[in-house]
Write a protein that holds these residues in place. Sequence first.
Motif, mmCIF file in Angstrom:
data_model
loop_
_atom_site.group_PDB
_atom_site.id
_atom_site.type_symbol
_atom_site.label_atom_id
_atom_site.label_comp_id
_atom_site.label_asym_id
_atom_site.label_seq_id
_atom_site.Cartn_x
_atom_site.Cartn_y
_atom_site.Cartn_z
ATOM 1 N N LYS A 134 0.857 -1.184 0.000
ATOM 2 C CA LYS A 134 0.000 0.000 0.000
ATOM 3 C C LYS A 134 0.888 1.227 0.000
ATOM 4 O O LYS A 134 1.780 1.356 0.854
ATOM 5 C CB LYS A 134 -0.911 -0.025 1.229
ATOM 6 C CG LYS A 134 -1.869 1.135 1.237
ATOM 7 C CD LYS A 134 -3.024 0.942 2.181
ATOM 8 C CE LYS A 134 -3.992 2.092 1.957
ATOM 9 N NZ LYS A 134 -5.225 1.956 2.633
ATOM 10 N N LEU A 135 0.693 2.093 -0.958
ATOM 11 C CA LEU A 135 1.485 3.327 -1.028
ATOM 12 C C LEU A 135 0.538 4.515 -1.095
ATOM 13 O O LEU A 135 -0.456 4.478 -1.815
ATOM 14 C CB LEU A 135 2.351 3.336 -2.294
ATOM 15 C CG LEU A 135 3.462 2.290 -2.418
ATOM 16 C CD1 LEU A 135 4.090 2.369 -3.800
ATOM 17 C CD2 LEU A 135 4.530 2.519 -1.347
ATOM 18 N N GLY A 136 0.836 5.555 -0.324
ATOM 19 C CA GLY A 136 0.083 6.802 -0.456
ATOM 20 C C GLY A 136 0.593 7.498 -1.713
ATOM 21 O O GLY A 136 1.783 7.373 -2.046
ATOM 22 N N VAL A 137 -0.264 8.211 -2.442
ATOM 23 C CA VAL A 137 0.217 8.816 -3.687
ATOM 24 C C VAL A 137 1.334 9.823 -3.420
ATOM 25 O O VAL A 137 2.204 10.027 -4.267
ATOM 26 C CB VAL A 137 -0.909 9.482 -4.522
ATOM 27 C CG1 VAL A 137 -1.807 8.459 -5.129
ATOM 28 C CG2 VAL A 137 -1.672 10.480 -3.712
ATOM 29 N N GLU A 138 1.331 10.422 -2.209
ATOM 30 C CA GLU A 138 2.373 11.425 -1.928
ATOM 31 C C GLU A 138 3.758 10.778 -1.781
ATOM 32 O O GLU A 138 4.779 11.437 -1.935
ATOM 33 C CB GLU A 138 2.010 12.281 -0.696
ATOM 34 C CG GLU A 138 1.992 11.568 0.657
ATOM 35 C CD GLU A 138 0.839 10.560 0.832
ATOM 36 O OE1 GLU A 138 -0.145 10.658 0.088
ATOM 37 O OE2 GLU A 138 0.963 9.675 1.690
ATOM 38 N N GLU A 139 3.769 9.454 -1.490
ATOM 39 C CA GLU A 139 5.063 8.762 -1.368
ATOM 40 C C GLU A 139 5.697 8.502 -2.730
ATOM 41 O O GLU A 139 6.883 8.259 -2.848
ATOM 42 C CB GLU A 139 4.869 7.380 -0.716
ATOM 43 C CG GLU A 139 4.466 7.390 0.727
ATOM 44 C CD GLU A 139 4.235 5.946 1.174
ATOM 45 O OE1 GLU A 139 5.184 5.156 1.184
ATOM 46 O OE2 GLU A 139 3.070 5.614 1.492
ATOM 47 N N ILE A 140 4.850 8.489 -3.780
ATOM 48 C CA ILE A 140 5.331 8.061 -5.104
ATOM 49 C C ILE A 140 5.925 9.243 -5.862
ATOM 50 O O ILE A 140 5.322 10.316 -5.939
ATOM 51 C CB ILE A 140 4.169 7.449 -5.916
ATOM 52 C CG1 ILE A 140 3.606 6.246 -5.150
ATOM 53 C CG2 ILE A 140 4.623 7.017 -7.302
ATOM 54 C CD1 ILE A 140 2.337 5.662 -5.712
ATOM 55 N N SER A 150 0.552 11.233 -8.719
ATOM 56 C CA SER A 150 1.679 11.595 -7.852
ATOM 57 C C SER A 150 2.200 12.980 -8.214
ATOM 58 O O SER A 150 2.698 13.704 -7.358
ATOM 59 C CB SER A 150 2.794 10.560 -7.962
ATOM 60 O OG SER A 150 3.318 10.585 -9.263
ATOM 61 N N GLY A 151 2.073 13.367 -9.482
ATOM 62 C CA GLY A 151 2.564 14.685 -9.894
ATOM 63 C C GLY A 151 1.477 15.737 -9.864
ATOM 64 O O GLY A 151 1.653 16.837 -10.367
ATOM 65 N N LYS A 152 0.312 15.369 -9.287
ATOM 66 C CA LYS A 152 -0.845 16.276 -9.214
ATOM 67 C C LYS A 152 -1.238 16.798 -10.595
ATOM 68 O O LYS A 152 -1.591 17.951 -10.775
ATOM 69 C CB LYS A 152 -0.551 17.476 -8.283
ATOM 70 C CG LYS A 152 -0.084 17.106 -6.896
ATOM 71 C CD LYS A 152 -1.284 16.947 -5.960
ATOM 72 C CE LYS A 152 -0.877 16.534 -4.563
ATOM 73 N NZ LYS A 152 -0.352 15.170 -4.467
#
Length: 729
Positions: free
Chosen positions: A57-63, A110-112
């Motif tokens: 599980k990864l938060g998008v902010e980690e990527i 991840s790059g918004k």
Amino acid sequence: MSILEKLPQAIEAKVQGKPLFTAMADVDEKGQSGERWLVVTENAVTVYQTDGESLTKLGVEEITECRVVSAIGGGTVIADTMKGPVALVRYTSSFAGKFGFASKLIKALSGKEDIPAASVKDLPRRCTQCGTPLLEGTQICSICTDKGKVAARLLSYAKPYRVQMTAAAVMMILATLMELVPPYLTKVIVDDVLQPKNIGLALLWFVLGLAGARVMLSLMQTLRGYVGVWVGGKLMGDIRKDIYSSLMRLSLGFFDRRQTSQFIGRVNSDAEAMRQFLTDGVMWISGQVLMLAAVITMMVSLDWKLAIYALLPTPLIVFTSMIIWPTIRSRWYRHWRAINRLNMLVGDALQGIRVVKAFGQEPTEMSRYGDANKELVVQNIRADGMWQGVFPLFALISTSGAILVWYFGGWMVLRDQISLGTLMAFSAYLGMLFGPLQWFSQALNWTSRAMAAADRVFEIMDTPSDVPDDLEPVSMDWVEGRVVLNQVSYGYEAHHPVLKNIDLNVAPGEMIGLVGHSGAGKSTLINMICRFYDPNQGTITIDGVPLKKIKQEDLRKKIGVVLQETFLFDGTITENIAYSKPDATPEEIMRAAKIANAHDFIVRLPDGYDTKVGERGHRLSGGEKQRIAIARAIVHDPRILILDEATASVDTDTERQIQEAISRLVKGRTTFAIAHRLSTLRNADRLVVLDKGQIVEIGTHEQLLDKQGAYFKLVEAQRELSKIKGVQS
Ligand code: ADP
């Protein structure tokens, strides 16, 4: 469009937030086949097992980045994080589209950036409504299509034969009526004839009546059978022809996305399934319905009270069928999917049998087959097994009707309310009433098989060509041969451009040599000029008319190709040379063969120009095949000529002969030639050097050598290579 495959319940319960992407991958962490689910929401990217346990599980902010690493036969989606790369899911290549899209989506999140939309090519291999995996090469789910519409369309095939079908139906009605006679005669014999007072000829007459009814019945059945076979044969022919012409109409792009081996079986087996339904199926189903109605009428007219007892269990049967029908259908569907997969494996392995043998991969192929075979066994047992369970239940319910009839009917006989003959006739009719039940399984089988086949066939028929003819196409009887490409870009997959902003202006009669590393886009450029595919951007014109506007029939006449792999059809050399112009005269063919330097070797063959070549015939060498292909192009006499590596892998003498033939062929025609050996392109008026889908240099051989750029490097590299080869040999 977003990709949202139906999640297993265990996972669905765990997902927090609105999913933007859900899809199944078919390879586990150890590289073995296994289900993993990738779920992307606005905040997180999670990988689940089917039982709902989350593996990553990864938060998008980690990527920081998301990419796909492709390998032979599949790929991996990798998310880069501060702590290093994380492999999310692995998959086989049939899933590449959707996970290619997933990586773009994760990267965008991840790059918004704005969330991208999935294109048709990325679409999942599962039905978005019911989650059933789709058959390869189709976007239609047989479980979710509108059966009524499909059936109506299927029935329209029978229209031309309505007279014969009506005749068969009449014979069937007569046969049904004949079947009703014997039980009734039995009743009369028991009640009226078998009386002491009747000793005489009456019994004989009635027995003759019985025999007559049986003979008539057989006659009707035979006639009906014959008409059925006749109509069936015709129908099969019509359906096969339609499937085949639809396949021929479709563009190359359609076949790129599918394994062609599946179509071989499809043309025959799907047509057979549809035929079986239309003749046997429709006939039997309507026959049985008719029988049901007739038997019920007879029973009611004999004694309505007893008829009610007999029919008491019927609603239960109808109700049970309605409940189990969807399950049975979906099981059959899975069963056919497994058959299809198995067929495809066989087709593939046999097509590539040389490679299989050369690499000693028979055990791998056998194990692949073994897995698919096991799956088929399981599905077979599930589908058939269900029926085996249901059928005795139906039989039990239906016999309860008979038991009721014997009990209540027996009482009625004892009380003299009905005659013994009536009871006997009743029980005979009862047998006929539940006879149709026996056919239920067969009808179910026919219907589901036909529906699935029809779905697939109609999908092919309804697929619009990727390169449709213009509504008002321009006819071109004469072409000068100016070809202009203006800012042409193209990618087989939308997210992977193969040609980028190609500008090229080719004068009539000019010879263009296309050079560049393998994969640079040379063949793709040629595919564009032939209009096997339409560019994603930009235009191509011939004599100023956009390619899209030109009538395809005319375009094909004006363009001739000599391909790297010459394909010879099963037929004589003459037929193969005259392939594009079947009415070519023998003189024309021979002249073409002479120009192509093929005449000499052809006359040395056992049957000369009548020698059979191709699949079942004489084997020709690569060089000989190429010269036949050149002769074919000469007969075709195109204004624009495409040569794709026509001089690969032949000895020097043959190469000289081929070169000679080619130089005669290209004279006065606009020519695009690809050759691996750069020396063969020296005569080209201009060379176009492609690199990674872009034109990097244009000029004559000398100009480009002087320039000491990309072409110079290619020539140098090849010179080095031939030196090494020279030393080795
Ligand atoms: P060349 O002829 O210069 O060797 P191609 O035009 O055949 O190059 O290929 C250019 C690129 O397009 C390659 O990356 C190749 O993998 C890809 N490609 C070629 N044909 C197809 C196809 N039918 N579907 C998807 N990709 C393709």
